[in-house]
Design a protein around this motif. Structure first.
Motif, PDB file in Angstrom:
ATOM      1  N   VAL A  12     -27.398 -11.355 -20.517  1.00  0.00           N
ATOM      2  CA  VAL A  12     -25.837 -10.893 -20.487  1.00  0.00           C
ATOM      3  C   VAL A  12     -27.279  -9.457 -19.966  1.00  0.00           C
ATOM      4  O   VAL A  12     -26.386  -7.935 -19.477  1.00  0.00           O
ATOM      5  CB  VAL A  12     -24.812 -10.806 -21.675  1.00  0.00           C
ATOM      6  N   LEU A  60     -18.798 -16.123 -23.627  1.00  0.00           N
ATOM      7  CA  LEU A  60     -19.283 -15.625 -22.323  1.00  0.00           C
ATOM      8  C   LEU A  60     -17.274 -14.569 -21.177  1.00  0.00           C
ATOM      9  O   LEU A  60     -17.911 -13.781 -20.916  1.00  0.00           O
ATOM     10  CB  LEU A  60     -18.863 -16.649 -21.028  1.00  0.00           C
ATOM     11  N   ARG A  63     -18.135 -10.977 -23.751  1.00  0.00           N
ATOM     12  CA  ARG A  63     -18.980 -10.531 -23.366  1.00  0.00           C
ATOM     13  C   ARG A  63     -18.545 -10.048 -21.830  1.00  0.00           C
ATOM     14  O   ARG A  63     -18.763  -8.645 -21.409  1.00  0.00           O
ATOM     15  CB  ARG A  63     -20.033 -10.850 -23.076  1.00  0.00           C
ATOM     16  N   PHE A  64     -18.208 -10.962 -21.126  1.00  0.00           N
ATOM     17  CA  PHE A  64     -18.479  -9.710 -19.905  1.00  0.00           C
ATOM     18  C   PHE A  64     -16.796  -9.338 -20.161  1.00  0.00           C
ATOM     19  O   PHE A  64     -16.823  -8.169 -18.376  1.00  0.00           O
ATOM     20  CB  PHE A  64     -17.944 -11.141 -18.385  1.00  0.00           C
ATOM     21  N   GLU A  67     -17.892  -6.188 -20.798  1.00  0.00           N
ATOM     22  CA  GLU A  67     -18.766  -5.100 -19.260  1.00  0.00           C
ATOM     23  C   GLU A  67     -17.744  -4.089 -18.536  1.00  0.00           C
ATOM     24  O   GLU A  67     -18.336  -3.831 -17.569  1.00  0.00           O
ATOM     25  CB  GLU A  67     -20.373  -5.982 -19.053  1.00  0.00           C
TER      26      GLU A  67
END
Length: 95
Positions: A12, A60, A63-64, A67
């Motif tokens: 990441v 996933l 976290r994404f 972002e």
């Protein structure tokens, strides 16, 4: 891919660095388009595999999503342009 980076956190961080480098380029630049397109495809993949592996998909996605929110806030037009190239339709939120 994650094992190649020695764990999810390293993966990441490396990807975030790549995206940040793309954000430094002109809107619609090849680097930015590639980074954002890959990010969007990964989020789609995480959604598709959520039933197979709830833990990895959730991690996933979290976290994404974080972002992606940051990128949308910093460069909304670039995100709209890239989403359009993927055939997505994006509407602003109703106020």
């Amino acid at each position: 891919m994650i094992s190649r980076f020695h764990g999810l956190d390293s993966f990441v961080r490396a990807w975030a660095a790549e995206i940040n480098a793309g954000l430094q380029q002109a809107p619609g630049s090849g680097a930015m388009v590639r980074s954002m397109s890959a990010l969007m495809r990964l989020v789609e993949m995480a959604d598709r595999t959520a039933q197979e592996d709830q833990t990895l998909a959730a991690l996933l996605r979290e976290r994404f999503d974080t972002e992606l929110r940051r990128i949308i806030e910093e460069s909304p037009q670039t995100v709209l342009d890239i989403a359009s190239t993927l055939g997505w339709r994006v509407s602003p939120p109703q106020c």
